[in-house]
Enzyme design. Structure first.
Site, PDB file in Angstrom:
ATOM      1  N   GLY A 151     -14.021  19.707   7.116  1.00 50.82           N
ATOM      2  CA  GLY A 151     -13.322  18.675   7.870  1.00 50.82           C
ATOM      3  C   GLY A 151     -13.385  17.358   7.123  1.00 50.82           C
ATOM      4  CD  GLN A 206     -15.624  11.968   6.259  1.00 47.71           C
ATOM      5  OE1 GLN A 206     -14.879  12.737   6.835  1.00 47.71           O
ATOM      6  NE2 GLN A 206     -16.735  12.370   5.668  1.00 47.71           N
ATOM      7  CB  CYS A 223     -21.516  14.028   7.131  1.00 50.55           C
ATOM      8  SG  CYS A 223     -20.151  12.861   7.077  1.00 50.55           S
ATOM      9  CG  LEU A 224     -17.485  16.441   2.911  1.00 47.76           C
ATOM     10  CD1 LEU A 224     -15.977  16.559   2.724  1.00 47.76           C
ATOM     11  CD2 LEU A 224     -18.220  17.325   1.915  1.00 47.76           C
ATOM     12  CG  HIS A 258     -18.676  15.612  12.102  1.00 44.90           C
ATOM     13  ND1 HIS A 258     -20.009  15.778  11.785  1.00 44.90           N
ATOM     14  CD2 HIS A 258     -18.128  14.912  11.052  1.00 44.90           C
ATOM     15  CE1 HIS A 258     -20.251  15.201  10.613  1.00 44.90           C
ATOM     16  NE2 HIS A 258     -19.124  14.675  10.141  1.00 44.90           N
ATOM     17  CD  GLU A 259     -14.381  15.627  10.187  1.00 46.50           C
ATOM     18  OE1 GLU A 259     -14.327  14.489   9.694  1.00 46.50           O
ATOM     19  OE2 GLU A 259     -15.184  16.491   9.781  1.00 46.50           O
ATOM     20  CG  HIS A 290     -16.221  10.646  10.139  1.00 49.10           C
ATOM     21  ND1 HIS A 290     -17.176   9.908   9.490  1.00 49.10           N
ATOM     22  CD2 HIS A 290     -16.512  11.942   9.863  1.00 49.10           C
ATOM     23  CE1 HIS A 290     -18.019  10.724   8.851  1.00 49.10           C
ATOM     24  NE2 HIS A 290     -17.639  11.965   9.075  1.00 49.10           N
TER      25      HIS A 290
HETATM   26 NI    NI Z   1     -18.498  13.754   8.342  1.00 46.21          NI
END
Ligand code: NI
Length: 173
Positions: free
Chosen positions: A46, A51, A91-92, A133-134, A137
């Site tokens: 995702g 991000q 998380c990236l 989660h997204e 963000h």
């Molecule tokens: Ni994330």
């Protein structure tokens, strides 16, 4: 297509609240394609526009092993949630760290697809978790915000150490 740079914690830009999208032009299509390429390359399941330093309400996901179930959600809105589930997340934007957070098990979501067509769906399991989660963000929120301040301090140190390491490697190589 281009692989975009992913912002990393504690970058303050990760805290910006994204704005709704109302124009479905070529530039948006290109951004969506770039986000998929960036997510698959990372690799991740995702990615929120926040991000990659684009502060618009847009997220992409693909939870399939074959990477053939791409989902684009624009202006996503959770209209109903049900049940609780413990989710071990990474998380990236916080590389090298995972922890447990509480999520809803099932969510109903309203969103626009890449062409501006409205959809409403019920999601559960990993896809429901990923979308929660997204969406966080897009609201400037990270999964580590659900953890204790002591844990966040530890993560800050961990990331600083990683950055120091990668700087050293660059100058060495
Ligand atoms: Ni994330």
């Amino acid at each position: 297509m281009t692989i975009l740079k992913i912002l990393e914690f504690p970058d303050p830009k990760l805290r910006i609240t994204a704005s709704p999208i109302d124009t479905f032009n070529d530039e948006l299509q290109e951004t969506i394609d770039d986000m998929f390429e960036t997510m698959y390359a990372a690799p991740g399941i995702g990615l929120a526009a926040t991000q990659v330093d684009i502060h618009k309400r847009l997220l992409v996901t693909d939870i399939s092993a074959e990477k053939n179930q791409p989902y684009v959600m624009i202006n996503p809105e959770v209209t109903k949630n049900e049940g609780n589930i413990n989710s071990n997340e990474g998380c990236l934007s916080i590389p090298g760290y995972q922890d447990d957070v509480a999520r809803y098990e099932t969510i109903s979501i309203k969103y626009l697809d890449r062409h501006g067509v409205s959809h409403e769906e019920e999601l559960n399991g990993l896809l429901a978790i990923c979308v929660q989660h997204e969406i966080d963000h897009l609201n400037g929120k990270l999964f580590i915000d659900y953890l204790s301040e002591a844990k966040r301090q530890k993560i800050r140190k961990l990331i600083q150490k990683q950055e120091k390491y990668s700087t050293n490697t660059e100058s060495a190589g």
